[in-house]
Write a protein that holds these residues in place. Structure first.
Motif, PDB file in Angstrom:
ATOM      1  N   LYS A   1     126.337  22.184 -13.727  1.00  6.84           N
ATOM      2  CA  LYS A   1     125.129  21.383 -13.544  1.00  6.84           C
ATOM      3  C   LYS A   1     124.049  21.861 -14.510  1.00  6.84           C
ATOM      4  O   LYS A   1     123.988  23.036 -14.859  1.00  6.84           O
ATOM      5  CB  LYS A   1     124.631  21.502 -12.094  1.00  6.84           C
ATOM      6  N   ASP A   2     123.187  20.940 -14.919  1.00  4.41           N
ATOM      7  CA  ASP A   2     122.060  21.230 -15.798  1.00  4.41           C
ATOM      8  C   ASP A   2     120.901  21.758 -14.956  1.00  4.41           C
ATOM      9  O   ASP A   2     120.307  21.022 -14.171  1.00  4.41           O
ATOM     10  CB  ASP A   2     121.649  19.959 -16.534  1.00  4.41           C
ATOM     11  N   ILE A   3     120.574  23.032 -15.120  1.00  2.59           N
ATOM     12  CA  ILE A   3     119.514  23.634 -14.300  1.00  2.59           C
ATOM     13  C   ILE A   3     118.143  23.058 -14.645  1.00  2.59           C
ATOM     14  O   ILE A   3     117.205  23.152 -13.848  1.00  2.59           O
ATOM     15  CB  ILE A   3     119.518  25.171 -14.427  1.00  2.59           C
ATOM     16  N   TYR A   4     118.012  22.440 -15.819  1.00  4.27           N
ATOM     17  CA  TYR A   4     116.754  21.766 -16.153  1.00  4.27           C
ATOM     18  C   TYR A   4     116.445  20.634 -15.163  1.00  4.27           C
ATOM     19  O   TYR A   4     115.291  20.219 -15.029  1.00  4.27           O
ATOM     20  CB  TYR A   4     116.797  21.174 -17.569  1.00  4.27           C
ATOM     21  N   GLN A   5     117.487  20.137 -14.483  1.00  3.20           N
ATOM     22  CA  GLN A   5     117.320  19.040 -13.532  1.00  3.20           C
ATOM     23  C   GLN A   5     116.992  19.530 -12.118  1.00  3.20           C
ATOM     24  O   GLN A   5     116.720  18.722 -11.235  1.00  3.20           O
ATOM     25  CB  GLN A   5     118.582  18.182 -13.492  1.00  3.20           C
ATOM     26  N   GLY A   6     117.030  20.829 -11.905  1.00  2.00           N
ATOM     27  CA  GLY A   6     116.672  21.353 -10.591  1.00  2.00           C
ATOM     28  C   GLY A   6     117.597  22.457 -10.122  1.00  2.00           C
ATOM     29  O   GLY A   6     118.696  22.647 -10.651  1.00  2.00           O
ATOM     30  N   ILE A   7     117.136  23.211  -9.106  1.00  2.24           N
ATOM     31  CA  ILE A   7     117.898  24.299  -8.497  1.00  2.24           C
ATOM     32  C   ILE A   7     118.129  23.938  -7.032  1.00  2.24           C
ATOM     33  O   ILE A   7     117.185  23.669  -6.290  1.00  2.24           O
ATOM     34  CB  ILE A   7     117.139  25.638  -8.611  1.00  2.24           C
ATOM     35  N   ASP A   8     119.378  23.927  -6.613  1.00  4.78           N
ATOM     36  CA  ASP A   8     119.726  23.526  -5.249  1.00  4.78           C
ATOM     37  C   ASP A   8     119.421  24.614  -4.225  1.00  4.78           C
ATOM     38  O   ASP A   8     119.127  24.311  -3.065  1.00  4.78           O
ATOM     39  CB  ASP A   8     121.214  23.172  -5.168  1.00  4.78           C
ATOM     40  N   GLU A   9     119.517  25.876  -4.634  1.00  5.00           N
ATOM     41  CA  GLU A   9     119.379  26.991  -3.714  1.00  5.00           C
ATOM     42  C   GLU A   9     117.900  27.325  -3.468  1.00  5.00           C
ATOM     43  O   GLU A   9     117.033  26.933  -4.256  1.00  5.00           O
ATOM     44  CB  GLU A   9     120.110  28.225  -4.244  1.00  5.00           C
ATOM     45  N   SER A  10     117.635  28.068  -2.403  1.00  2.00           N
ATOM     46  CA  SER A  10     116.251  28.448  -2.074  1.00  2.00           C
ATOM     47  C   SER A  10     116.206  29.887  -1.568  1.00  2.00           C
ATOM     48  O   SER A  10     117.252  30.512  -1.323  1.00  2.00           O
ATOM     49  CB  SER A  10     115.676  27.503  -1.017  1.00  2.00           C
ATOM     50  N   GLU A  11     114.996  30.400  -1.393  1.00  2.00           N
ATOM     51  CA  GLU A  11     114.781  31.775  -0.913  1.00  2.00           C
ATOM     52  C   GLU A  11     115.561  32.784  -1.756  1.00  2.00           C
ATOM     53  O   GLU A  11     116.182  33.720  -1.243  1.00  2.00           O
ATOM     54  CB  GLU A  11     115.171  31.898   0.560  1.00  2.00           C
ATOM     55  N   LEU A  12     115.495  32.605  -3.064  1.00  2.00           N
ATOM     56  CA  LEU A  12     116.245  33.463  -3.985  1.00  2.00           C
ATOM     57  C   LEU A  12     115.505  34.761  -4.271  1.00  2.00           C
ATOM     58  O   LEU A  12     114.274  34.793  -4.348  1.00  2.00           O
ATOM     59  CB  LEU A  12     116.495  32.716  -5.293  1.00  2.00           C
ATOM     60  N   ASP A  13     116.279  35.811  -4.475  1.00  2.00           N
ATOM     61  CA  ASP A  13     115.705  37.102  -4.860  1.00  2.00           C
ATOM     62  C   ASP A  13     115.524  37.207  -6.369  1.00  2.00           C
ATOM     63  O   ASP A  13     114.632  37.916  -6.836  1.00  2.00           O
ATOM     64  CB  ASP A  13     116.620  38.239  -4.397  1.00  2.00           C
ATOM     65  N   LEU A  14     116.378  36.516  -7.121  1.00  2.00           N
ATOM     66  CA  LEU A  14     116.347  36.635  -8.580  1.00  2.00           C
ATOM     67  C   LEU A  14     116.891  35.371  -9.222  1.00  2.00           C
ATOM     68  O   LEU A  14     117.896  34.814  -8.765  1.00  2.00           O
ATOM     69  CB  LEU A  14     117.193  37.839  -9.025  1.00  2.00           C
ATOM     70  N   ILE A  15     116.232  34.930 -10.291  1.00  2.00           N
ATOM     71  CA  ILE A  15     116.746  33.880 -11.167  1.00  2.00           C
ATOM     72  C   ILE A  15     116.779  34.446 -12.579  1.00  2.00           C
ATOM     73  O   ILE A  15     115.771  34.960 -13.071  1.00  2.00           O
ATOM     74  CB  ILE A  15     115.872  32.615 -11.132  1.00  2.00           C
ATOM     75  N   THR A  16     117.941  34.379 -13.229  1.00  5.19           N
ATOM     76  CA  THR A  16     118.066  34.828 -14.618  1.00  5.19           C
ATOM     77  C   THR A  16     118.305  33.616 -15.503  1.00  5.19           C
ATOM     78  O   THR A  16     119.085  32.723 -15.160  1.00  5.19           O
ATOM     79  CB  THR A  16     119.225  35.830 -14.786  1.00  5.19           C
TER      80      THR A  16
END
Length: 251
Positions: free
Chosen positions: A152-167
């Motif tokens: 999936k193209d992350i430019y279109q959005g992130i499905d997950e929530s309450e994340l500790d880290l995004i790289t």
């Protein structure tokens, strides 16, 4: 004892590594042919001889061995940079991580080994061919239960929530900031790898539009030391610039 079908590392007399399976096959190397059947039932650390009489050490592979031997298509993030992400974000067991783009899966494997057993890594990759290669490498490293690849193209959005880290290891990390701000938990970290100053400048301009703090950028350079009996000195070659690492914390 080493079981049949298990992945092992053979180390030759020059320190070269071979990632193979303990099986009823033969493996050809510069220092001769190794009968892999001889590794079955042996203890890690055993020395075997090739048909040329050369020594090979048999070990179980560490995560470092998998990272060195994984199939590479795009350039992977090097340990010197991946290690800085851990040092600056504190990612560890139980952490929930989104990584983009997956590329060959090296950073996802590195982080997946740290967040197990009860954390996870979701790795976004827009290219289907890269996603398949990343999945193969993750499977080889034994982390398929911890690390998942999402085509999936992350430019279109992130499905997950309450994340500790995004790289982010992407051409336009600034486009992910609105999605990252929504997906990170308060206090969660963003880590962006950018090869050029121009990428960095675009990212900093966008930071002002969102609630991030402790924004900083570093560059990590590594040079080995050559140790010899009569001359110990820094190597004339080094791993210099690979990219800039920018860290920020969501508030």
């Amino acid at each position: 004892m080493i079981s049949e079908g298990e992945r092992i590392i053979l180390i030759d007399e020059e320190g070269r590594k071979y990632l193979v399976q303990a099986s009823r096959q033969k493996h050809h190397t510069k220092f001769g042919v190794i009968d892999l059947a001889e590794t079955i039932g042996k203890e890690p650390g055993t020395r075997l001889k090739s048909h040329l009489g050369k020594d090979f050490i048999v070990l179980r592979p560490s995560i470092v061995d998998f990272l060195q031997k994984l199939r590479r298509v795009p350039q992977i993030m090097l340990p010197k940079d991946a290690g800085q992400i851990v040092a600056h974000t504190g990612v560890g067991p139980g952490s929930r991580v989104v990584d983009a783009g997956a590329g060959s899966g090296a950073l996802s494997i590195f982080l997946g080994n740290l967040v197990k057993p009860n954390g996870w890594v979701i790795s976004y990759e827009v290219r289907e061919d890269f996603a398949k290669i990343a999945e193969e490498n993750i499977r080889m490293a034994g982390l398929s239960d911890i690390v998942k690849v999402k085509n999936k193209d992350i430019y279109q959005g992130i499905d997950e929530s309450e994340l500790d880290l995004i790289t982010l290891d992407l051409p336009q990390p600034e486009l992910v900031l609105p999605h990252a701000h929504r997906a990170l938990k308060p206090g969660g970290y963003l880590a962006a790898f950018t090869p050029c100053v121009e990428h960095l400048q675009r990212l900093y301009r966008e930071f002002a539009k969102f609630s991030f703090t402790n924004i900083s950028t570093i560059e990590c350079l590594v040079r080995e030391i050559e140790v010899k009996a009569n001359c110990t000195r820094p190597s004339t070659r080094m791993i210099a610039h690979t990219g800039y690492l920018t860290f920020a914390r969501r508030i």
